[in-house]
Structures are given as C-alpha cells and as structure tokens.
Design an enzyme around this catalytic site. Sequence first.
Site, short mmCIF file in Angstrom:
data_model
loop_
_atom_site.label_atom_id
_atom_site.label_comp_id
_atom_site.label_asym_id
_atom_site.label_seq_id
_atom_site.Cartn_x
_atom_site.Cartn_y
_atom_site.Cartn_z
N ASN A 139 -13.07 15.84 7.65
CA ASN A 139 -14.08 15.34 6.72
C ASN A 139 -14.90 14.27 7.43
OD1 ASN A 139 -15.41 14.90 4.17
ND2 ASN A 139 -14.20 13.04 3.92
N ASP A 196 -10.57 10.18 0.95
CA ASP A 196 -11.22 9.49 2.07
C ASP A 196 -10.21 8.69 2.89
OD1 ASP A 196 -13.69 10.56 1.43
OD2 ASP A 196 -14.12 8.93 0.03
N THR A 241 -6.07 14.09 4.26
CA THR A 241 -4.75 14.06 3.63
C THR A 241 -4.99 14.05 2.12
OG1 THR A 241 -4.72 11.65 3.61
CG2 THR A 241 -3.77 12.73 5.55
N SER A 266 -27.09 18.69 6.30
CA SER A 266 -27.59 18.31 7.63
C SER A 266 -26.45 18.19 8.65
CB SER A 266 -28.41 17.02 7.57
OG SER A 266 -27.61 15.92 7.26
N HIS A 293 -17.07 10.79 6.40
CA HIS A 293 -17.31 9.85 5.30
C HIS A 293 -18.26 8.77 5.80
CE1 HIS A 293 -16.60 7.78 1.56
NE2 HIS A 293 -16.44 6.66 2.24
N MET A 324 -18.79 17.44 -2.09
CA MET A 324 -18.66 16.34 -3.04
C MET A 324 -17.64 16.65 -4.13
SD MET A 324 -20.59 14.25 -1.60
CE MET A 324 -20.78 12.94 -2.79
N ARG A 325 -16.54 17.18 -3.73
CA ARG A 325 -15.51 17.53 -4.71
C ARG A 325 -14.17 17.10 -4.11
NH1 ARG A 325 -16.00 19.95 -9.97
NH2 ARG A 325 -13.86 20.51 -10.41
N LEU A 330 -10.55 17.52 -3.24
CA LEU A 330 -9.73 18.72 -3.09
C LEU A 330 -8.32 18.46 -3.59
CD1 LEU A 330 -10.91 19.71 0.47
CD2 LEU A 330 -11.38 20.95 -1.65
C1 GRF Z 1 -23.29 12.53 4.54
O1 GRF Z 1 -23.71 11.20 4.55
C2 GRF Z 1 -21.79 12.61 4.55
O2 GRF Z 1 -21.20 11.61 5.31
C3 GRF Z 1 -21.46 12.41 3.10
O3 GRF Z 1 -22.45 13.09 2.39
C4 GRF Z 1 -23.62 13.19 3.19
C5 GRF Z 1 -23.90 14.65 3.35
O4 GRF Z 1 -25.11 14.90 4.01
N1 GRF Z 1 -20.11 12.84 2.83
P1 GRF Z 1 -25.46 16.35 4.53
O5 GRF Z 1 -25.26 17.30 3.34
O6 GRF Z 1 -24.54 16.68 5.67
O7 GRF Z 1 -26.89 16.29 4.92
#
Ligand code: GRF
Length: 209
Positions: free
Chosen positions: A107, A145, A141, A13, A109, A90-91, A93
């Site tokens: 990024n 996070d 960096t 999203s 967070h 979700m990895r 780096l």
């Molecule tokens: C978001 O809350 C983002 O901050 C986190 O994972 C979620 C990803 O949502 N890292 P989307 O895939 O952008 O909908």
Amino acid sequence: MKRLVILISGRGSNMEAIVEAAAAEHWAAQVVAVVSDRPDAAGLAWAAARGIRAVVVDRSQHAVRADFDRALLLAVQALQPDLVVLAGFMRILGEPFVRAFEGRLLNIHPSLLPAFPGLHTHRRALEAGCTVAGATVHFVTPALDHGPIVIQAAVPVLPGDTEATLAARVLAREHQIYPLAVRWWVEGMLSIEGLRVRHRDGAPQFLIA
Ligand code: GRF
C-alpha cells in the site's frame, strides 16, 4: 513473469506510474488487471486504453462490508496475482483479504507513517505544524495504514502551503517510490523481519528531497 494486480478507487496516478515503469524498465512482471471498487474510477479508462484488463467490484452493490470483502477476494484471487498493489484504494480491507495476500500486498499512504494514518493526512500535517511531510510504501497488515515499511519519501512543508500544494509535492514523490518498491518486490530484493523490511543489497529505503 510476475503477475501484478493493482487496486484503485479513483484517479490512478500511482497505478499509471507503476504501469509505465514496468514497461520502460522491462520488469519481469506485468500488470494483468486493475480492479476498482467504484465503476467511475478515472484510472479504469486509462488502464483499459492501455489494454489492461479493468475489473469492477462495485462497493455500492454490497450493503454488508463482509460481502464486499468476499466478492473482492474472489475477484482478485481469480486473477492469480503474485503481488497485489493498493494504489489509492479507499476501502479498508477485511482480515481474510489481508491474510490471503500476506507478504504480497503493498500500500502507499500519503504520510510519514506511523504519523497520520487514515484520511486527510496533508491537512492534519499542516494543522500539526509539521515541517516535513511525505509518503510511505508498506506491506499491509490487518491494522489500518500500518505494516512493515518498504520505503519512505520526505518533502519539506513550505511557508504558505495549502493541502493542495503539499499533496502535489508529496504525490510527485509517491510516483517515484511506489514503482521502485514494486520493482524491488518483483526482483526479490525485500525481506520482512518483524516490522522491518530489508533490501538485500542495502539500497536506501528513503528519498529525501
Ligand atoms: C495518493 O495520494 C495515495 O497515497 C493515497 O491516495 C492518493 C491516490 O492517488 N492513498 P492516485 O489515485 O494514485 O492518483
């Protein structure tokens, strides 16, 4: 035209918000590809339907993390991005990837960093009794996070909030601050001074709702 590459792992999203803002606001930038580490990421289909190149570097095909990192680095470098945007990727780096795109890697967070790096941020914020939660866009960096903060959005934690209701309130703000941060980068508005990011025109680097 700046070349943007967005990395996702799922829903996408935030990617959608960035793609739509770039088109609606006529940025001097184009999302040239969306890269996922999971072939089933829902965001890939959305991107492909918009005519955006969808690339998969399948994490399950690389038993060793360093191999995946190398494959991802090669795939992203081949796309010749000016800016790499992590949007729900979700990895973690590896350092070579982060170094390759230093100053060109953003990024988002879902917490007010430096509070709650890592996973389950909303649950942890609720457990900690926080009355304010939020999201942070930062330059990446090698530390997880962590990195110079571009913009943060704060939202209240309301009585009766669950992880889901809080996540939804924060996500709505993510969709505002992430496109804004990327746009600032595209327009050359950001400079990094140590851990500080300055906006050239002094635009507020926070959103409080
Ligand atoms: C978001 O809350 C983002 O901050 C986190 O994972 C979620 C990803 O949502 N890292 P989307 O895939 O952008 O909908």
